[in-house]
Design an enzyme around this catalytic site. Structure first.
Site, PDB file in Angstrom:
ATOM      1  N   HIS A  47       0.867  -1.183   0.000  1.00 35.32           N
ATOM      2  CA  HIS A  47       0.000   0.000   0.000  1.00 35.32           C
ATOM      3  C   HIS A  47       0.903   1.232   0.000  1.00 35.32           C
ATOM      4  O   HIS A  47       1.904   1.263   0.726  1.00 35.32           O
ATOM      5  CB  HIS A  47      -0.795   0.105   1.305  1.00 35.32           C
ATOM      6  CG  HIS A  47      -1.727  -1.015   1.595  1.00 35.32           C
ATOM      7  ND1 HIS A  47      -3.089  -0.830   1.723  1.00 35.32           N
ATOM      8  CD2 HIS A  47      -1.509  -2.326   1.834  1.00 35.32           C
ATOM      9  CE1 HIS A  47      -3.656  -1.980   2.026  1.00 35.32           C
ATOM     10  NE2 HIS A  47      -2.721  -2.899   2.097  1.00 35.32           N
ATOM     11  N   TYR A 215      -5.855  -7.130  -1.951  1.00 36.03           N
ATOM     12  CA  TYR A 215      -5.975  -5.963  -2.838  1.00 36.03           C
ATOM     13  C   TYR A 215      -5.347  -6.238  -4.202  1.00 36.03           C
ATOM     14  O   TYR A 215      -4.582  -7.184  -4.359  1.00 36.03           O
ATOM     15  CB  TYR A 215      -5.365  -4.720  -2.187  1.00 36.03           C
ATOM     16  CG  TYR A 215      -3.944  -4.827  -1.676  1.00 36.03           C
ATOM     17  CD1 TYR A 215      -2.855  -4.501  -2.474  1.00 36.03           C
ATOM     18  CD2 TYR A 215      -3.682  -5.252  -0.367  1.00 36.03           C
ATOM     19  CE1 TYR A 215      -1.559  -4.568  -1.984  1.00 36.03           C
ATOM     20  CE2 TYR A 215      -2.382  -5.330   0.118  1.00 36.03           C
ATOM     21  CZ  TYR A 215      -1.320  -4.983  -0.701  1.00 36.03           C
ATOM     22  OH  TYR A 215      -0.034  -5.057  -0.226  1.00 36.03           O
TER      23      TYR A 215
HETATM   24  P1  FAD Z   1      14.493  -3.301   3.404  1.00 39.78           P
HETATM   25  O1  FAD Z   1      13.379  -3.180   2.449  1.00 39.78           O
HETATM   26  O2  FAD Z   1      14.664  -4.578   4.155  1.00 39.78           O
HETATM   27  O3  FAD Z   1      15.826  -3.008   2.588  1.00 39.78           O
HETATM   28  C1  FAD Z   1      17.100  -3.227   3.130  1.00 39.78           C
HETATM   29  C2  FAD Z   1      18.077  -3.385   1.968  1.00 39.78           C
HETATM   30  O4  FAD Z   1      19.396  -3.423   2.489  1.00 39.78           O
HETATM   31  C3  FAD Z   1      17.861  -4.685   1.192  1.00 39.78           C
HETATM   32  O5  FAD Z   1      17.847  -4.410  -0.191  1.00 39.78           O
HETATM   33  C4  FAD Z   1      19.055  -5.540   1.605  1.00 39.78           C
HETATM   34  O6  FAD Z   1      19.462  -6.439   0.597  1.00 39.78           O
HETATM   35  C5  FAD Z   1      20.104  -4.472   1.869  1.00 39.78           C
HETATM   36  N1  FAD Z   1      21.148  -4.886   2.833  1.00 39.78           N
HETATM   37  C6  FAD Z   1      20.961  -5.541   4.010  1.00 39.78           C
HETATM   38  N2  FAD Z   1      22.151  -5.732   4.626  1.00 39.78           N
HETATM   39  C7  FAD Z   1      23.091  -5.183   3.825  1.00 39.78           C
HETATM   40  C8  FAD Z   1      24.516  -5.068   3.924  1.00 39.78           C
HETATM   41  N3  FAD Z   1      25.188  -5.568   4.983  1.00 39.78           N
HETATM   42  N4  FAD Z   1      25.190  -4.443   2.916  1.00 39.78           N
HETATM   43  C9  FAD Z   1      24.511  -3.918   1.842  1.00 39.78           C
HETATM   44  N5  FAD Z   1      23.165  -4.018   1.700  1.00 39.78           N
HETATM   45  C10 FAD Z   1      22.473  -4.638   2.679  1.00 39.78           C
HETATM   46  N6  FAD Z   1       5.196  -1.638   4.308  1.00 39.78           N
HETATM   47  C11 FAD Z   1       4.340  -0.730   3.769  1.00 39.78           C
HETATM   48  O7  FAD Z   1       4.611   0.492   3.838  1.00 39.78           O
HETATM   49  N7  FAD Z   1       3.180  -1.139   3.162  1.00 39.78           N
HETATM   50  C12 FAD Z   1       2.837  -2.455   3.064  1.00 39.78           C
HETATM   51  O8  FAD Z   1       1.792  -2.777   2.483  1.00 39.78           O
HETATM   52  C13 FAD Z   1       3.723  -3.440   3.627  1.00 39.78           C
HETATM   53  N8  FAD Z   1       3.451  -4.783   3.584  1.00 39.78           N
HETATM   54  C14 FAD Z   1       4.321  -5.685   4.144  1.00 39.78           C
HETATM   55  C15 FAD Z   1       4.020  -7.063   4.156  1.00 39.78           C
HETATM   56  C16 FAD Z   1       4.888  -7.990   4.751  1.00 39.78           C
HETATM   57  C17 FAD Z   1       4.519  -9.462   4.778  1.00 39.78           C
HETATM   58  C18 FAD Z   1       6.113  -7.551   5.320  1.00 39.78           C
HETATM   59  C19 FAD Z   1       7.083  -8.546   5.939  1.00 39.78           C
HETATM   60  C20 FAD Z   1       6.421  -6.187   5.312  1.00 39.78           C
HETATM   61  C21 FAD Z   1       5.524  -5.246   4.755  1.00 39.78           C
HETATM   62  N9  FAD Z   1       5.789  -3.875   4.784  1.00 39.78           N
HETATM   63  C22 FAD Z   1       4.927  -2.966   4.246  1.00 39.78           C
HETATM   64  C23 FAD Z   1       6.996  -3.396   5.480  1.00 39.78           C
HETATM   65  C24 FAD Z   1       8.107  -3.096   4.523  1.00 39.78           C
HETATM   66  O9  FAD Z   1       8.354  -4.185   3.679  1.00 39.78           O
HETATM   67  C25 FAD Z   1       9.395  -2.725   5.272  1.00 39.78           C
HETATM   68  O10 FAD Z   1       9.107  -1.918   6.373  1.00 39.78           O
HETATM   69  C26 FAD Z   1      10.317  -1.985   4.309  1.00 39.78           C
HETATM   70  O11 FAD Z   1      10.714  -2.839   3.267  1.00 39.78           O
HETATM   71  C27 FAD Z   1      11.529  -1.431   5.026  1.00 39.78           C
HETATM   72  O12 FAD Z   1      12.379  -0.800   4.085  1.00 39.78           O
HETATM   73  P2  FAD Z   1      13.919  -0.667   4.372  1.00 39.78           P
HETATM   74  O13 FAD Z   1      14.493   0.011   3.167  1.00 39.78           O
HETATM   75  O14 FAD Z   1      14.144  -0.056   5.704  1.00 39.78           O
HETATM   76  O15 FAD Z   1      14.462  -2.156   4.505  1.00 39.78           O
END
Ligand code: FAD
Length: 382
Positions: A47, A215
């Site tokens: 979403h 959805y």
């Molecule tokens: P991440 O998306 O986890 O990205 C971290 C990145 O860092 C990754 O690409 C990884 O490969 C990289 N990385 C990790 N360690 C290293 C390293 N040591 N060196 C280099 N790169 C590294 N959120 C919403 O807003 N709406 C939704 O509808 C929604 N639905 C969800 C459904 C499910 C089942 C789940 C589990 C989560 C959902 N979320 C949703 C939450 C959302 O997916 C996360 O909160 C979001 O992806 C967080 O983003 P981020 O960039 O902080 O981390």
């Protein structure tokens, strides 16, 4: 330090891609390092509320997302067994008028690909898994799994729930398994035509201890998606997903409404993910290192706001760097924390409790938020 000094973003997930794009657009010399060799179109939806669409507007991809996504008129909550409506939350035109942007649902892979395309491709490095950071006071030396090193003036940890940067700040500590899993499946809408049932654009089916959120993930409504929350006391598969099955889904949703049974019948492949959390962190930044997104506030996904919080963090962090100046990065990072901690922690708590929009309530505090317009809470200097 001027804008042409180096900022490194670790992780090109949704938070890291947003941070990289916004920093580069603001003129900061920014490089993004991602551990994955490439990204694939993982079977999942997401979403995007008006709060996050305002950041997409700033990045320059709001129109493309509006064209790509499904635009539900409502978020419906329904009793999982009887189908009775528990809430009808207006979105659609109401969201555009009241909250200042659209509420859409999209394919996560399509969103991610679009966001990554906004980065300077010359400064995006794949296959770079950070294994160590050494903040020596003057600069940060980053060491990657392939044996290479690079240096930066500031490092943003957008590296997700198992963040190396968080570990550097606070020591090793595994995230907390919440005791719930999420099943995720994408279904061809073509298959659903065989049923004399109404498949609504955005609906959450609830019972006491579990739910299924459903959805469309494309504007042409060809792909329908469900994501669940189901209790599972033990999880022994690490932090990644495993395959699930139609049989497992039938068992988990026994007695649920015929619409839910139809979705399960049409499921071809379904995966199962552990839902991981952390308690609010006591530290978001230290010297030249700062965290955002799941690296500092991972949450259960039950408000559909986890990525939204990561993206809002990225926007607020860049706003604070601009406001204070990157030379005074300690104050900029503290201003960022001051302006994000309460909101991110509140969203973490409501997500944990899984009460969001189950009954009619006013969602304006989430959807109406504008990271660029909200007055900044100032630092308390002693
Ligand atoms: P991440 O998306 O986890 O990205 C971290 C990145 O860092 C990754 O690409 C990884 O490969 C990289 N990385 C990790 N360690 C290293 C390293 N040591 N060196 C280099 N790169 C590294 N959120 C919403 O807003 N709406 C939704 O509808 C929604 N639905 C969800 C459904 C499910 C089942 C789940 C589990 C989560 C959902 N979320 C949703 C939450 C959302 O997916 C996360 O909160 C979001 O992806 C967080 O983003 P981020 O960039 O902080 O981390």
């Amino acid at each position: 330090m001027t804008k042409n000094r180096k900022i490194a973003v670790i992780g090109a997930g949704l938070g890291g891609a947003a941070a990289g794009a916004l920093l580069q657009q603001a003129g900061y010399d920014t490089r993004v390092y991602e551990q994955a060799p490439a990204f694939s179109r993982l079977g999942a939806g997401i979403h995007l509320g008006p709060n996050v669409m305002k950041v997409m507007r700033r990045i320059g991809i709001e129109d493309k997302l509006n064209a790509m996504g499904s635009h539900p008129t409502h978020w419906f909550s329904r009793d999982g067994r009887s189908g009775e409506y528990l809430s009808r939350i207006p979105l659609g035109d109401f969201a555009r008028e009241e909250y200042g942007a659209a509420y859409i649902t999209v394919h996560r892979g399509d969103l991610h690909e679009l966001m990554v395309s906004t980065l300077d491709q010359e400064r995006l490095y794949f296959d770079k898994r950070l294994v160590n950071v050494d903040d020596n006071g003057d600069k940060v030396i980053m060491t990657f799994a392939d044996g290479t090193t690079d240096e930066a003036d500031l490092v943003i940890g957008a590296d997700g729930v198992n963040s190396r940067i968080r570990e550097k700040l606070l020591g090793p500590e595994a995230p907390i398994y919440s005791g719930w899993v999420a099943h995720r499946a994408i279904i061809s809408a073509e298959k659903l035509k065989a049923y004399d049932l109404d498949f609504e654009a955005c609906v959450k089916w609830w019972s006491e201890d579990r739910h299924m959120m459903v959805y469309f993930v494309t504007g042409d409504e060809k792909e329908y998606y469900y994501v669940t929350g189901v209790p599972e006391p033990e999880w022994n598969h690490g932090t990644s997903f495993v395959d699930s099955s139609r049989e497992e889904m039938r068992k988990a949703f026994e007695g649920y409404h015929p619409t839910v049974q139809a979705l399960i019948d049409c499921t071809e492949t379904v995966t199962k993910w552990p839902l991981l959390e952390r308690n609010p962190l006591p530290l978001w930044h230290d010297n030249r290192l700062v965290l955002l997104g799941d690296a500092c506030h991972p949450m259960k996904p039950h408000m559909a706001q986890g990525a939204a919080m990561a993206i809002e963090d990225a926007a607020m962090l860049v706003r604070c760097l601009d406001e204070v100046g990157a030379d005074r990065y300690h104050d900029a990072f503290e201003l960022y924390r001051t302006n994000r901690f309460e909101r991110a922690s509140r969203v973490q708590k409501v997500s944990h409790d899984n009460t969001w929009l189950r009954h009619d309530e006013d969602p304006a505090w989430v959807f109406g938020y504008d990271v660029y317009e909200v007055p900044l809470k100032q630092l308390q200097h002693t």
